[in-house]
Write an enzyme that holds these catalytic residues in place. Structure first.
Site, PDB file in Angstrom:
ATOM      1  N   GLN A  86       9.631   0.888  -2.063  1.00  0.00           N
ATOM      2  CA  GLN A  86       8.374   0.317  -2.546  1.00  0.00           C
ATOM      3  C   GLN A  86       8.223   0.480  -4.066  1.00  0.00           C
ATOM      4  O   GLN A  86       7.140   0.729  -4.576  1.00  0.00           O
ATOM      5  CB  GLN A  86       7.194   0.940  -1.817  1.00  0.00           C
ATOM      6  CG  GLN A  86       6.949   0.366  -0.438  1.00  0.00           C
ATOM      7  CD  GLN A  86       6.550  -1.107  -0.475  1.00  0.00           C
ATOM      8  OE1 GLN A  86       5.965  -1.593  -1.437  1.00  0.00           O
ATOM      9  NE2 GLN A  86       6.882  -1.832   0.591  1.00  0.00           N
ATOM     10  N   SER A  87       9.313   0.304  -4.776  1.00  0.00           N
ATOM     11  CA  SER A  87       9.290   0.466  -6.228  1.00  0.00           C
ATOM     12  C   SER A  87       8.489  -0.629  -6.924  1.00  0.00           C
ATOM     13  O   SER A  87       8.722  -1.826  -6.716  1.00  0.00           O
ATOM     14  CB  SER A  87      10.723   0.457  -6.769  1.00  0.00           C
ATOM     15  OG  SER A  87      10.743   0.309  -8.169  1.00  0.00           O
TER      16      SER A  87
END
Length: 358
Positions: A86-87
């Site tokens: 989930q960068s």
């Protein structure tokens, strides 16, 4: 070059020594938070980098100006970057690459032990997919050098097939070019306060890879601004992070050619809200996210901005931030990740409701 950036150069001309591609042409808002301020007993301003343009914004847009400047200069057709599933960085990199006509390759590291299918498909992942990013997976999230090396391997294969690839290295042994974006942000923030005729006593900022924290600190000190910069640890404990921030700040000061000797007191860090670790919720973070949403309709994510708000509250409770002092909260964005953490946030809201009743 925008008028906005020209104003920053008047205060910190060394920024012009580095190749930059303009993704931001106006300052992000500096917004007072009256309800939170009244409730917590301090004056809180939010530096709204969550509203920066490009792919739902966030702090990484500023960093990408200095990473992708060299990519454009070399005529790259492909850009590669690594980050957690989930960068925010990989998502904004995909957006910037598409804006600049490049193909984005995103390496997803297994940094967070979560098997929730919503976490693995929603939020930043969904947006990156919508933008047509190519995704590869990397089995570990704790070895920066190995992650960067795998990107180099992919880039080498692409070059053999005639592609012009540019790798954004985020490991500690590569130049912290992205930090220049937050040196510029420090100047931008200082100028905004100058127009208000005041300055804050403290700046609250998340501290992860270190380039946002170290960049802001370096930029502030380079222009003679001695504001207290309080870093809130989001990935490593304070002892580990202190070494990283000291190195990164020194490197960014050197990139700026700034004649400032970093002092031990410049680096302030708290890991009081870090447990159980990167990308994992705790009651303090859940309560901070809920409070900001209810009091100000300010949306914070569980990984960075929510932890930073929890750290701000903790500093008030311990007296590091005293009553009636003025605080700048650097809102680094991360809004898409809210949707990926739906189950965790639902539990946090239920807990906050139970606590209110009891």
């Amino acid at each position: 070059m925008s008028d906005h950036f020209n104003k920053l150069l008047q205060k910190l001309p060394q920024l012009s020594d580095h190749t930059r591609i303009e993704l931001i042409s106006a300052p992000s808002a500096l917004e007072n938070l009256p309800n939170l301020s009244a409730g917590l007993g301090v004056q809180i301003d939010a530096k709204r980098d969550d509203t920066l343009p490009l792919g739902m914004g966030g702090n990484k847009v500023r960093q990408l100006e200095y990473y992708l400047g060299p990519a454009v200069e070399m005529g790259a057709d492909t850009v590669l970057i690594t980050g957690a599933v989930q960068s925010n960085f990989t998502r904004t990199c995909a957006a910037a690459a598409r804006r600049l006509g490049m193909h984005p390759i995103l390496q997803m590291e297994e940094r967070v032990p979560k098997e929730d299918p919503v976490y693995r498909t929603s939020g930043n992942v969904l947006l990156s997919t919508l933008m047509g990013a190519e995704v590869v997976h990397f089995p570990t999230g704790n070895d920066e050098a190995a992650a960067d090396a795998n990107l180099d391997r992919i880039a080498d294969e692409l070059r053999e097939n005639g592609r012009i690839s540019y790798v954004i290295h985020l490991g500690i042994d590569h130049p912290p070019l992205g930090g220049l974006g937050y040196a510029a942000a420090a100047v931008e923030t200082w100028l905004q306060y100058q127009s208000l005729g005041t300055l804050p006593d403290h700046v609250i900022i998340p501290s992860g890879s270190g380039l946002t924290h170290a960049g802001f600190l370096a930029g502030a000190r380079a222009i003679g601004w001695d504001v207290s910069v309080l870093g809130i640890c989001v990935r490593r404990d304070a002892d580990q992070q202190r070494t990283r921030i000291q190195r990164r700040t020194t490197e960014i000061l050197n990139l700026l050619g700034a004649a400032y000797d970093l002092k031990s007191g410049d680096i302030q860090l708290s890991d009081a809200c870090l447990a159980p670790g990167y990308g994992l919720m705790n009651p303090q973070v859940g309560a901070a996210i809920s409070l900001a949403a209810v009091q100000e309709a300010l949306l914070l994510d569980p990984v960075y901005s929510g932890r930073a708000m929890a750290g701000l509250i903790q500093h008030i409770e311990t007296g590091t931030i005293r009553q009636n002092e003025r605080v700048t909260f650097i809102h680094t964005g991360g809004t898409p990740a809210i949707f990926a953490y739906q189950s965790d946030l639902t539990k946090a809201l239920e807990q906050a409701s139970d606590d209110a009743v009891n």
